[in-house]
Design a protein around this motif. Sequence first.
Motif, short mmCIF file in Angstrom:
data_model
loop_
_atom_site.label_atom_id
_atom_site.label_comp_id
_atom_site.label_asym_id
_atom_site.label_seq_id
_atom_site.Cartn_x
_atom_site.Cartn_y
_atom_site.Cartn_z
N ALA A 1 0.83 -1.21 0.00
CA ALA A 1 0.00 0.00 0.00
C ALA A 1 0.87 1.26 0.00
O ALA A 1 0.58 2.23 -0.70
CB ALA A 1 -0.92 -0.01 1.22
N ALA A 2 1.95 1.22 0.77
CA ALA A 2 2.85 2.37 0.81
C ALA A 2 3.52 2.58 -0.54
O ALA A 2 3.70 3.72 -1.00
CB ALA A 2 3.91 2.16 1.90
N ALA A 3 3.90 1.47 -1.23
CA ALA A 3 4.55 1.58 -2.54
C ALA A 3 3.59 2.16 -3.58
O ALA A 3 3.96 3.00 -4.40
CB ALA A 3 5.05 0.21 -2.99
N LYS A 4 2.32 1.71 -3.53
CA LYS A 4 1.33 2.24 -4.47
C LYS A 4 1.07 3.71 -4.22
O LYS A 4 0.90 4.50 -5.15
CB LYS A 4 0.03 1.45 -4.34
CG LYS A 4 0.11 0.04 -4.92
CD LYS A 4 -1.22 -0.67 -4.78
CE LYS A 4 -1.15 -2.08 -5.35
NZ LYS A 4 -2.44 -2.80 -5.19
N ALA A 5 1.02 4.09 -2.95
CA ALA A 5 0.78 5.50 -2.61
C ALA A 5 1.92 6.37 -3.11
O ALA A 5 1.71 7.49 -3.59
CB ALA A 5 0.62 5.65 -1.09
N ALA A 6 3.15 5.87 -3.02
CA ALA A 6 4.32 6.62 -3.48
C ALA A 6 4.30 6.79 -4.99
O ALA A 6 4.65 7.85 -5.52
CB ALA A 6 5.60 5.92 -3.04
N GLN A 7 3.84 5.75 -5.71
CA GLN A 7 3.78 5.84 -7.17
C GLN A 7 2.68 6.78 -7.63
O GLN A 7 2.80 7.46 -8.66
CB GLN A 7 3.53 4.44 -7.76
CG GLN A 7 4.72 3.50 -7.61
CD GLN A 7 4.40 2.11 -8.13
OE1 GLN A 7 3.27 1.83 -8.51
NE2 GLN A 7 5.40 1.23 -8.12
#
Length: 219
Positions: free
Chosen positions: A195-201
Motif C-alpha cells: 500500500a505504501a509503494a502504491k501511494a508513493a507511485q
Amino acid sequence: MLKKVFLALAVAVVGFAAVVASRPSTFRVERSITIAAPVDLPFGIVNDFHKWHFWSPWEALDPNMKKTFDGPFAGPGAIYAWSGNEAAGEGKMTILESKPYESIHIELEFLKPWPGKSLTLVTYQPVPEGIQMTWAMEGQNDFMGKAVSMFIDMDAMLGKDFEKSLATIKTLTEQEAKNRLEREARLKAKAEAEAAAKAAQAAPAAVPNGPAQAATTTP
C-alpha cells in the motif's frame, strides 16, 4: 476327598462370581487440559478422524494397522474403523453429534479383543487462559468388564492415554496458533508495504523551483 475339593472349588467360583457381580455396572474416565489457542484448532483436530494420526497414542500400537473412513469427511456421521495387532484390536468409531466449538459425541465400538461399546464426550469450555478441553469416556460394565476391573484400574490405564492425547493436542494446537499469528503479521506487513509503494507511485512528482530572475528596466 475329591468330593471336598470339587465342593471347595464350587464355593470359590460362586464366591468369586458374587464379588464380580457386586462391582459397579458403569464406568467413567475423565481428564482435562487448558489450551492457549483458538477453539477451532483443538475442535477441528478431533472432529476430523483423518487428523487423529497426528496425536492419538492408540495408532502407535500397530504401525501397520489397517484404517478405513466412511460417511462424511468430518462431523456427524463420520466413521473410522481399524484393525490391528493384539494390542490395537479391532473396532470402529462414529461421530454421533458435533456442536461446533462446544462438544463432540463419539460412539466407540470394540470388536476385538472383546466386544464392547462406550460413549466418548469431548467438550470445550472458554476459560481466561484459553480453552479447557475435557475428554470423558463412559459405558456399561458387563460381567467380563467387572471381572477385569478387579485386577486392572481402568481409570489409571485409560486416564494415562487421555492425558497423553490431550498433551499432544495442546502442543500441536498452541504451535499452530503461534504460526497463525506469525503468518497474519507477515501478511499485514506485506499489505502495508504494498500500500505504501502504491501511494508513493500515485503521488505527483514535485516541480523544482528555478533560480529567481533579476528584474530589468526598459531604457
